[in-house]
Enzyme design. Sequence first.
Site, PDB file in Angstrom:
ATOM      1  N   LYS A  38      -2.328   3.230  -2.089  1.00  0.00           N
ATOM      2  CA  LYS A  38      -1.648   2.882  -3.343  1.00  0.00           C
ATOM      3  C   LYS A  38      -1.651   1.387  -3.642  1.00  0.00           C
ATOM      4  O   LYS A  38      -1.333   0.994  -4.761  1.00  0.00           O
ATOM      5  CB  LYS A  38      -0.216   3.398  -3.311  1.00  0.00           C
ATOM      6  CG  LYS A  38      -0.116   4.898  -3.199  1.00  0.00           C
ATOM      7  CD  LYS A  38      -0.669   5.590  -4.419  1.00  0.00           C
ATOM      8  CE  LYS A  38      -0.271   7.057  -4.408  1.00  0.00           C
ATOM      9  NZ  LYS A  38      -0.734   7.746  -5.618  1.00  0.00           N
ATOM     10  N   SER A  65      -0.808  13.507   3.888  1.00  0.00           N
ATOM     11  CA  SER A  65      -1.843  13.717   2.870  1.00  0.00           C
ATOM     12  C   SER A  65      -3.228  13.439   3.447  1.00  0.00           C
ATOM     13  O   SER A  65      -4.197  14.117   3.093  1.00  0.00           O
ATOM     14  CB  SER A  65      -1.586  12.855   1.637  1.00  0.00           C
ATOM     15  OG  SER A  65      -1.363  11.513   2.008  1.00  0.00           O
TER      16      SER A  65
END
Lengths: 318, 102
Positions: free
Chosen positions: A56, A273
Site C-alpha cells: 500500500k 492476503s
Amino acid sequence: MAVPVAVPNFWRTHTTHLLSAIGNTPLIRLERIAADLPGIEIYGKAEFMNPGGSVKDRPALNMILEGERTGRLTKDRILLDSTSGNTGIAYAMICAAKGYKVKLCLPKNASQERKRMLTAYGAEIVFTNPAEGSDGAIRRCREIYESNPDIYFYPDQYSNPANWKSHYETTAPELIRQSEGRITHFVAALGTSGTFVGTSRRLKREIAGVRCISAQPSAGFHGLEGLKHMPTAIVPAIYDQAIADDNLWLETEDAYRMVRRLAREEGLLVGISAGGNIVAARRVGQDLARRGERGVIVTVLCDGASKYLSEPFWDDSL
Amino acid sequence: MAKILIPTPLRPFAGGQDSVDLPGATIRELLEALTAQYGDLRKHLYNDEGKLRSFVNVYLNEEDIRFLNKEATEVKDSDTISIVPSIAGGRSWQPWKHRLCR
C-alpha cells in the site's frame, strides 16, 4: 593463508529519502512451494520490504503526490480515508514524513498492533462498527467528509485512479524487468483491486499472451484481511472485472495454512492476503502442470506477518 | 431469550435480520438453535468437523468466548452475542485486555 570471505554485495549503498525507498522490491522465487509442479515457476513480489511494510505504500504515495499536484492536498487540510489497515499505515507514514495531518476510519476490531502503529505515526483514528467490516468504515468516512468537505483531502482509495496507476507505473514495469519479460501468468487477490487492475493493464500492454487471474474470498463472511468478495461488497469504482481472464475463489483456512507453510518452508513470514495470493498462484500452477504446460507465475506478497502474530491461526491445529 | 447480532455479510442467510432472539443456556446451544433455524449459516460458521471456523470470533457481551468457557460459556437471557469475522485482527494481542474495543 586464509582466503578472505566474500562480503555480500548490498546494492543500497547511497543515502536516500524515505519516500524514495518505496518500490523496487525484490521478486523472490518460491522454490519449495512449487517443487511438486514440474515446469512451473512461482515468484512473489516482496512488498513487505516497503518502508511502511506493505504494497500500500505505492498507491498511498501516488494518491498523495496526485493530491499535491492538483492542489487538493495542502498543509491546512486533513487527509481522510477509510482503511482496513495497510493503506492507513502507509498514509500515516508518508504524511508524517511530509508534515500532513491524517484522520482514518477503521473497524473497531482492528488489531491493537495496527491501532498502535497508526497512533505512533500521529494519525487520528475513528472507529466504526466491526460487524459492518470495511464497508462500514467506507460509509462512516463518506459521512465525515460530506459534513465538512472543505477541511479534508479525501483520496478515496477505492475510487482514485492514482491507486491503480501506481501499479501501472511501478509494480508492473518492475515485474517485467525482474522476470526478463518471461511472465506467463499474473495472479492477485482483490481488495481495492488497485494492484490487480493496474499491474494487469500494464502487463497486457507489454507482454503478448499474458494471463491475469484475480482471486476473491469465496463468501462475504471471511477472515482474509484486506480482501473483498465483490458480489456482496461495495464494489470499488476502480475495479474493472473485464481485465481478469479468470477468477479464483479463496477459503480463509487455505490462506492460513499457506501462511504457516511459507514461514516454515520458504522462510517468508508474510500476512494473510499474501498467503491467499500464493494459494491462488499454486492453483494456477497445478492446472498448468496437469496439462503438461510450463508457466512463470507471478504474484504479490502484500505484507509481512508482524501485524498478525497475535492471531490464533499460527496454531497448526486450526 | 438471548440476542445474537448477525454481521452484515451473514444477514442474507438469516432472513435479512440484523439480530435474532433465541433460547439457549450456552453459546453452543444458541449457535445450534441459530443454525437449525437458518441452515445456510452453518457452512459459514462451522467447518467440516463441526468446529467453529478459526476466523469466527464470538463475543458474549464484550468478552471473547475464547477467554471465557469457549462454546460451553453460559448465557443469560439479557446477554448479547456478537459474531465478528477476524478481519483486521479480531482478537486483542493483550490477554488481559480482551474486550471488544469501543
